[in-house]
Design an enzyme around this catalytic site. Sequence first.
Site, PDB file in Angstrom:
ATOM      1  N   LYS A   1       4.677   7.474  16.794  1.00 40.87           N
ATOM      2  CA  LYS A   1       5.661   8.545  16.947  1.00 40.87           C
ATOM      3  C   LYS A   1       5.639   9.392  15.683  1.00 40.87           C
ATOM      4  O   LYS A   1       5.236   8.938  14.612  1.00 40.87           O
ATOM      5  CB  LYS A   1       7.069   7.975  17.151  1.00 40.87           C
ATOM      6  CG  LYS A   1       8.010   8.911  17.887  1.00 40.87           C
ATOM      7  CD  LYS A   1       7.705   9.003  19.367  1.00 40.87           C
ATOM      8  CE  LYS A   1       8.665   9.952  20.073  1.00 40.87           C
ATOM      9  NZ  LYS A   1       8.431   9.978  21.524  1.00 40.87           N
TER      10      LYS A   1
ATOM     11  N   ASP B   1       7.937  16.156  22.394  1.00 42.49           N
ATOM     12  CA  ASP B   1       9.191  15.419  22.496  1.00 42.49           C
ATOM     13  C   ASP B   1      10.273  16.479  22.317  1.00 42.49           C
ATOM     14  O   ASP B   1      10.011  17.684  22.516  1.00 42.49           O
ATOM     15  CB  ASP B   1       9.266  14.317  21.414  1.00 42.49           C
ATOM     16  CG  ASP B   1      10.393  13.312  21.675  1.00 42.49           C
ATOM     17  OD1 ASP B   1      10.180  12.419  22.496  1.00 42.49           O
ATOM     18  OD2 ASP B   1      11.462  13.429  21.060  1.00 42.49           O
TER      19      ASP B   1
END
Length: 450
Positions: A125, A165
Site C-alpha cells: 500500500k 484508492d
Amino acid sequence: MSYFEDVFDYLKRSSPAQTEFYQAAEEVLYSLKPLLEKYPQYKKHKIIERIVEPERQIIFRVNWVDDNGEIQVNKAFRVEFNSALGPYKGGLRFHPSVNAGVIKFLGFEQIFKNALTGLQIGGGKGGSDFDPKGKSDNEIMRFCQAFMSELYRHIGANTDVPAGDIGVGAREIGYMFGMYKKLANRYEGVLTGKSLKWGGSLARTEATGYGCVYFAKYMLEARGETLEGKKCVVSGSGNVAIYTIEKLYHLKALPITCSDSKGMIIDEEGIDLELLKELKEKQRARLTEYVKYRPNAKYIPVEEYKKGMNGVWSVPCDAAFPSATQNELNLEDAKTLLENGCTCVSEGANMPSTAQAVDLFIEAKIAYGPGKAANAGGVATSQLEMAQNASMLAWTFEEVEAKLERIMKNIFDSASSTAAEFGQPTNLVLGANIAGFRKVADAMIEQGLV
C-alpha cells in the site's frame, strides 16, 4: 494469549503511535489462535513475527510547485508488506489523513485480502498526505509527476504494481503512468486503474462495489435469502458507493442512502443513480446539490447527526454497505443497525467497522462480510488488468464481470468453509483471516527464511 501480547508489545515499541495498524493486526492475529493451536508449525517458523513486519518500507519527500509559484512539500509512503504469493499489489491513497500507521494498516489488510482472491499477488500500500481537493489539474499533474519521480525506482510489472484508492482515480493514474514511462523507458502494466484507451480493464471501475454486493448475495443465499426487495443503506458517494448502488439495483434491492464528508442523502424512493454519477463523477459537486433535483429526498448535514454516530447507520434497513472510510461505523452505530432490523453488513471500505462493532456483529450472528473478503473484488480485477496487459489482450466487460463474480463466490466459499472447519460457521471474520493467513504462511514456509 501471552504469545500474541508479546507480539503486540513488540509492535508498539517498533512502530509507535500507529493505532490503525495495531487495530488491523489485532483483528487478524487474535482470530488465528485456533489455527496456531491446531498447527504448531506456524509458531515454530515465527510466521506471526515475520508477517507483521513489512519486507520494505519506503518513505520519501515530494516537492512540487503550485499555480502561484509556491513550493509545496508533502510526505509519501510505499509499504511493500509481503511478496510470498506474487508482486506487491495495493492502492495509492492521496488524502490529508495519510500517515505511516494508516498505510501500514491498509498494507497489512491487503496481504490477506489478496491471498483470498486466489490470484498471484502479494500485499502492499502507499500514498501521500497530499489533498487533491481544490487543486487544479496542473497542480495535480505536477504533484503526481514529482511523486512518481521517486516511486518509479521501487515498482515494476513483476515487482510492485500500485493502483488507485481514495484521492487517486483515472486522472492521477494517467499522470503517474506517463511519468513512469518517461523515467523507466518502458511501457508496461506497472499501474492498474488505467484508462481503457491505453491498457485499462473494463469493469475495473465497478469492481469493488459490484464485488461487495456479490459477497452480500452469497452470504444471504447461504441463509436461504436474497437481496431482492431489501432496503439498503450505503455510506459514501465515491467509486465504491456508486457501483454498490448500481449492483444493488441490478439485484432488485432498494438503496436509499449515500453520503459525503459534509452530510447524507435519504431518498426513500431509491437513490437516483444517474444523478449521483452526474454530481460526483462529472461535476465533483457536494450532495447538497442532490435535493435540488430530487425534492422528495432529504439532506442531513453532519452537524445534525446524533453525537458520536454516523447518521447513515440510523436509517432503518435490511442490509448495510459501509463504503466510505475506516472506522466509520462504531459500536453505537452497530447497535442501532441491529435494533432497526439490519441482518446483513457487507463492507466495501477498508476496516470501516470498529473492533467493538465487529464483535457485536459476530455475536449477533448476522451475515457480516469483513472488508478483506467483501471488498476484494477491486484488487482482484486489478490483477485481471495485469493479466490482460501481460498478454496484450483486452477482455469484454462481460468476461471480466463473470470472472469477478466467480472470484467473489470462491472468496465466500473459502471463508465460509474455513469458519466451519474451526467450529464457528457464521464467523466470516475468523474464516477469512485464517484462510488468507494460511495461504500466505504456507508459501512463506516453503520459500524458506528470506
